[in-house]
Structure formats: structure tokens, C-alpha cells
Design a protein around this motif. Sequence first.
Motif, PDB file in Angstrom:
ATOM      1  N   THR A 193       0.927  -1.092  -0.109  1.00 38.89           N
ATOM      2  CA  THR A 193      -0.008  -0.002   0.149  1.00 38.89           C
ATOM      3  C   THR A 193       0.808   1.124   0.099  1.00 38.89           C
ATOM      4  OG1 THR A 193      -1.740  -1.077   1.281  1.00 38.89           O
ATOM      5  CG2 THR A 193      -1.729   1.307   1.315  1.00 38.89           C
ATOM      6  N   SER A 194       1.817   1.465   0.751  1.00 39.19           N
ATOM      7  CA  SER A 194       2.618   2.274   0.965  1.00 39.19           C
ATOM      8  C   SER A 194       3.554   2.871  -0.232  1.00 39.19           C
ATOM      9  CB  SER A 194       3.822   2.458   2.199  1.00 39.19           C
ATOM     10  OG  SER A 194       4.634   1.373   2.067  1.00 39.19           O
ATOM     11  N   VAL A 195       3.978   1.680  -0.865  1.00 32.40           N
ATOM     12  CA  VAL A 195       4.764   1.891  -2.019  1.00 32.40           C
ATOM     13  C   VAL A 195       3.929   2.242  -3.286  1.00 32.40           C
ATOM     14  CG1 VAL A 195       6.140   0.542  -3.690  1.00 32.40           C
ATOM     15  CG2 VAL A 195       6.552   0.261  -1.329  1.00 32.40           C
ATOM     16  N   LEU A 196       2.906   1.582  -3.409  1.00 35.48           N
ATOM     17  CA  LEU A 196       2.045   2.210  -4.621  1.00 35.48           C
ATOM     18  C   LEU A 196       0.963   3.288  -4.441  1.00 35.48           C
ATOM     19  CD1 LEU A 196       1.346  -1.423  -5.892  1.00 35.48           C
ATOM     20  CD2 LEU A 196       2.895   0.227  -6.981  1.00 35.48           C
ATOM     21  N   ASP A 197       1.199   3.782  -3.172  1.00 34.24           N
ATOM     22  CA  ASP A 197      -0.015   4.907  -2.833  1.00 34.24           C
ATOM     23  C   ASP A 197       0.368   5.922  -3.827  1.00 34.24           C
ATOM     24  OD1 ASP A 197      -1.943   6.220  -1.536  1.00 34.24           O
ATOM     25  OD2 ASP A 197      -0.391   7.332  -0.392  1.00 34.24           O
ATOM     26  N   GLY A 198      -0.715   6.456  -4.635  1.00 36.27           N
ATOM     27  CA  GLY A 198      -0.717   7.655  -5.289  1.00 36.27           C
ATOM     28  C   GLY A 198      -0.062   7.401  -6.671  1.00 36.27           C
ATOM     29  N   VAL A 199       0.359   6.057  -7.073  1.00 36.75           N
ATOM     30  CA  VAL A 199       0.863   5.668  -8.312  1.00 36.75           C
ATOM     31  C   VAL A 199      -0.308   5.457  -9.373  1.00 36.75           C
ATOM     32  CG1 VAL A 199       2.389   4.107  -9.570  1.00 36.75           C
ATOM     33  CG2 VAL A 199       2.993   5.049  -7.204  1.00 36.75           C
ATOM     34  N   ASP A 200      -0.346   5.672 -10.459  1.00 38.45           N
ATOM     35  CA  ASP A 200      -1.450   5.603 -11.456  1.00 38.45           C
ATOM     36  C   ASP A 200      -1.029   4.014 -12.008  1.00 38.45           C
ATOM     37  OD1 ASP A 200      -3.184   5.550 -13.340  1.00 38.45           O
ATOM     38  OD2 ASP A 200      -2.217   6.891 -14.817  1.00 38.45           O
ATOM     39  N   LEU A 201      -2.036   3.251 -11.675  1.00 34.01           N
ATOM     40  CA  LEU A 201      -2.170   1.882 -12.009  1.00 34.01           C
ATOM     41  C   LEU A 201      -3.249   1.554 -13.196  1.00 34.01           C
ATOM     42  CD1 LEU A 201      -2.097   0.129  -8.527  1.00 34.01           C
ATOM     43  CD2 LEU A 201      -0.056   0.358 -10.184  1.00 34.01           C
ATOM     44  N   THR A 202      -3.690   2.827 -13.852  1.00 34.24           N
ATOM     45  CA  THR A 202      -4.786   2.279 -14.823  1.00 34.24           C
ATOM     46  C   THR A 202      -4.215   1.644 -15.901  1.00 34.24           C
ATOM     47  OG1 THR A 202      -5.666   4.451 -14.217  1.00 34.24           O
ATOM     48  CG2 THR A 202      -6.268   3.462 -16.548  1.00 34.24           C
ATOM     49  N   GLY A 203      -5.051   0.448 -16.247  1.00 34.52           N
ATOM     50  CA  GLY A 203      -4.436  -0.349 -17.232  1.00 34.52           C
ATOM     51  C   GLY A 203      -3.394  -1.382 -17.076  1.00 34.52           C
ATOM     52  N   LYS A 204      -2.798  -1.143 -15.902  1.00 36.02           N
ATOM     53  CA  LYS A 204      -1.639  -2.211 -15.417  1.00 36.02           C
ATOM     54  C   LYS A 204      -2.152  -3.497 -14.887  1.00 36.02           C
ATOM     55  CE  LYS A 204       1.246   0.883 -16.245  1.00 36.02           C
ATOM     56  NZ  LYS A 204       2.338   0.981 -17.315  1.00 36.02           N
ATOM     57  N   ASP A 205      -1.329  -4.636 -14.899  1.00 38.08           N
ATOM     58  CA  ASP A 205      -1.496  -5.918 -14.340  1.00 38.08           C
ATOM     59  C   ASP A 205      -0.487  -6.004 -13.308  1.00 38.08           C
ATOM     60  OD1 ASP A 205      -3.479  -6.673 -16.315  1.00 38.08           O
ATOM     61  OD2 ASP A 205      -1.947  -7.303 -17.618  1.00 38.08           O
ATOM     62  N   LEU A 206      -1.425  -6.056 -12.057  1.00 36.52           N
ATOM     63  CA  LEU A 206      -0.400  -6.315 -10.617  1.00 36.52           C
ATOM     64  C   LEU A 206      -0.368  -7.566 -10.353  1.00 36.52           C
ATOM     65  CD1 LEU A 206       0.915  -4.699  -8.183  1.00 36.52           C
ATOM     66  CD2 LEU A 206      -1.392  -4.243  -7.235  1.00 36.52           C
ATOM     67  N   VAL A 207       0.733  -8.100 -10.077  1.00 38.38           N
ATOM     68  CA  VAL A 207       0.938  -9.306  -9.488  1.00 38.38           C
ATOM     69  C   VAL A 207       1.626  -9.279  -7.985  1.00 38.38           C
ATOM     70  CG1 VAL A 207       2.012 -11.669  -9.674  1.00 38.38           C
ATOM     71  CG2 VAL A 207       0.923 -10.675 -11.497  1.00 38.38           C
ATOM     72  N   ARG A 264      -9.694  -5.796  -4.679  1.00 32.67           N
ATOM     73  CA  ARG A 264     -10.922  -4.933  -4.698  1.00 32.67           C
ATOM     74  C   ARG A 264      -9.883  -3.465  -4.921  1.00 32.67           C
ATOM     75  NH1 ARG A 264     -12.937  -8.017  -0.622  1.00 32.67           N
ATOM     76  NH2 ARG A 264     -12.144  -6.722   0.938  1.00 32.67           N
ATOM     77  N   TRP A 265      -9.012  -3.116  -4.164  1.00 33.86           N
ATOM     78  CA  TRP A 265      -7.857  -2.226  -4.249  1.00 33.86           C
ATOM     79  C   TRP A 265      -7.544  -1.910  -5.611  1.00 33.86           C
ATOM     80  CZ3 TRP A 265      -2.960  -1.253  -5.208  1.00 33.86           C
ATOM     81  CH2 TRP A 265      -2.448   0.085  -4.598  1.00 33.86           C
ATOM     82  N   ALA A 266      -7.089  -2.849  -6.310  1.00 37.05           N
ATOM     83  CA  ALA A 266      -6.351  -2.569  -7.582  1.00 37.05           C
ATOM     84  C   ALA A 266      -7.693  -2.443  -8.538  1.00 37.05           C
ATOM     85  CB  ALA A 266      -5.674  -4.223  -7.977  1.00 37.05           C
ATOM     86  N   ALA A 267      -8.782  -3.093  -8.151  1.00 37.21           N
ATOM     87  CA  ALA A 267      -9.608  -2.924  -9.347  1.00 37.21           C
ATOM     88  C   ALA A 267     -10.460  -1.517  -9.311  1.00 37.21           C
ATOM     89  CB  ALA A 267     -10.983  -3.932  -9.043  1.00 37.21           C
ATOM     90  N   GLU A 268     -10.278  -0.877  -8.315  1.00 32.84           N
ATOM     91  CA  GLU A 268     -10.543   0.523  -7.957  1.00 32.84           C
ATOM     92  C   GLU A 268      -9.651   1.528  -8.680  1.00 32.84           C
ATOM     93  OE1 GLU A 268     -10.699   1.071  -3.748  1.00 32.84           O
ATOM     94  OE2 GLU A 268     -12.758  -0.270  -3.423  1.00 32.84           O
ATOM     95  N   ARG A 269      -8.394   1.078  -8.954  1.00 33.89           N
ATOM     96  CA  ARG A 269      -7.372   1.917  -9.552  1.00 33.89           C
ATOM     97  C   ARG A 269      -7.375   1.524 -11.057  1.00 33.89           C
ATOM     98  NH1 ARG A 269      -7.261   1.620  -4.333  1.00 33.89           N
ATOM     99  NH2 ARG A 269      -6.490   3.235  -3.120  1.00 33.89           N
ATOM    100  N   GLY A 270      -8.111   0.738 -11.495  1.00 39.58           N
ATOM    101  CA  GLY A 270      -7.958   0.370 -13.052  1.00 39.58           C
ATOM    102  C   GLY A 270      -7.075  -0.747 -13.194  1.00 39.58           C
ATOM    103  N   ALA A 271      -6.616  -1.397 -12.406  1.00 37.05           N
ATOM    104  CA  ALA A 271      -5.734  -2.406 -12.633  1.00 37.05           C
ATOM    105  C   ALA A 271      -6.357  -3.985 -12.555  1.00 37.05           C
ATOM    106  CB  ALA A 271      -4.356  -2.326 -11.777  1.00 37.05           C
ATOM    107  N   ARG A 272      -5.807  -4.939 -13.485  1.00 36.46           N
ATOM    108  CA  ARG A 272      -6.015  -6.268 -13.053  1.00 36.46           C
ATOM    109  C   ARG A 272      -5.198  -6.664 -11.797  1.00 36.46           C
ATOM    110  NH1 ARG A 272      -6.500  -8.979 -18.993  1.00 36.46           N
ATOM    111  NH2 ARG A 272      -4.364  -8.279 -18.886  1.00 36.46           N
TER     112      ARG A 272
END
Length: 302
Positions: free
Chosen positions: A87-101, A116-124
Amino acid sequence: MTQNLPNTAPTSNNSTRKVTLLGLGAMGSAFARAWLAAGYEVTVWNRTPPRATALGEEGAKVAASVADAVAAGPLIVTVLLDDASVTSVLDGVDLTGKDLVDLTTGTPESARARARWAAERGARFADGGIMAVPPMVGIPEAGGYVFYSGSQELFDEHHATLAVPLGTRFVGTDAGFASLHDIALLSGMYGMFAGITHAFALIRGEQDIKPSEFAPLLAGWLGAMSGMVHDTAARLESGDYATGVASNLAMQTAGVPTFVATAEQYGVSTELLSPLFALMERQVAAGGGAMDTAALVDPLRT
């Protein structure tokens, strides 16, 4: 359903040969080196720069910031200290369209919350549970693998990349399932460790029994008993805990005093075995004496 995929697979275009890795501890660094060895374009970031610098000297692209690292490609892999670190590392980073593993160790519920957190930011999102230690990474014959769960589409699209460091096993679209499989297997391992530790504690009191001579006997016995895993699974699915039982709970519980007395004679604590014995005794007292040990599973659930 579990899906097993090989450690290597063809890739179709340059974009699939890019991966961003956040977190360069022992495991993260091992993953990075495996991808570099396979010819992938690897962008790395670490909270403490020296580890990233070392990988930069080996061919990785060192990002100046998390945002730069995330922007470098479609696939973002995190191997951080804990869920709060993600959470702290990715806070404020644009994840739209990204795939997060996320390969950070966590609970099933934290993985579901992260999905759920990733989906809210537009990421799979896909969660991973690593069944290996760093020296096994990049060595297919070592047998290590990673459980993955969450987005089936993400897994299918990137499985060639994900399969480079370790084998892959997709265990469902519920993001919590990878962590659940991971912790369940490790729980079984620690239970085995408890028995092994108690066994060696008993023979430790006899100078004429060398641990190195006892070890093959213990390993062979545990291997012979491992078949109970499949029998337990079959009984849990059928609900039949009493048919064809070779050694029922009443018989096993009757032997408990001998285990306790032997431990006392050798000055060995029974703290590793007592919880199991207590559970067995409760099940017998409840009328389950004729049952197999599989009948202990549901009473264990609170």
C-alpha cells in the motif's frame, strides 16, 4: 481448478517480455535475475537503492521512482515485506491499465482486499504464494512453483513471463486462494516439523542412537504414512469416517499415556504433541472412537 503450466513458454511480442519488479530482497532479486537470464527487459525499484544498483550492473533498468518503474511496462510484480508495504509503495501511483501481481506474503483476506483495491485503480490483479526458497528460483529441476489466483485473463496473458522464475499453478479466480493454498501446505509442513522435532528429542537422550542413523528410519516412516493425505481427502469428500479404518481414534487415544510416559522418562516436553492428543480425546469423548483421524478436521474449525 488448479492449472499447471510449464516453466517456459513462447512469447509473442516485445511487450510481453517486459516486467517491472518492486522489492529486491533475496526472493525479489532471484526473480529479477531469472528474468534477466531469460532475456527479459526488467525494470527494478527498491526502497534501499544499493540492491537495485547491483541488479542494474547485471542488466536491469533501475527506476528512479516507483511511478517510473510502474510506467515502464504493463506487468508489475511486487515482492515486498508485507501487505502494508504494498500500500505505501504504490500509494498515489497511477495503475490504470496495469496488471499487478503481488507475491508478498499475506493472508487470503488481505489478497481479496488487494484485488478490490487494484480494481478501484483500474488494474487487473493476481496474488501469488511462493512455494520455494530463493536458491530454487530459475532452476526448473528444483521443483519450486508459485500458486496464482485472481484474474484468469492476467494469468493467461502473462503466464510465459510468470513461469520463467518458477513453475506456475493457477488455483482459482478467488484472489485469496493462492495464499490459502500456500498457508495450508506450510501448515502441514510445520506439523511434520513438530513430529520430527519431538522424535529427535526422544532419541537425543541415548548416546548409542546416532541421529544420522535414526534419520533414514524416520524419513522412511513419514514417507510410508504420507498416503493418509489421500485417504483423509477421500473421507472428507464422502463424509464416511468409519468404514475400513485401520487404526481408529479410540485405539490411538489408548496409546497416548505411553507417549506421555516415554517423554517424561526422557525429559522431553510433550508441548508439540499435546494439542493433537487433546483433540483426539475430545472426539472420542463425543462418541467418535470408531472414526478415522479425518474426523478431527471439522471439530478443529472454530
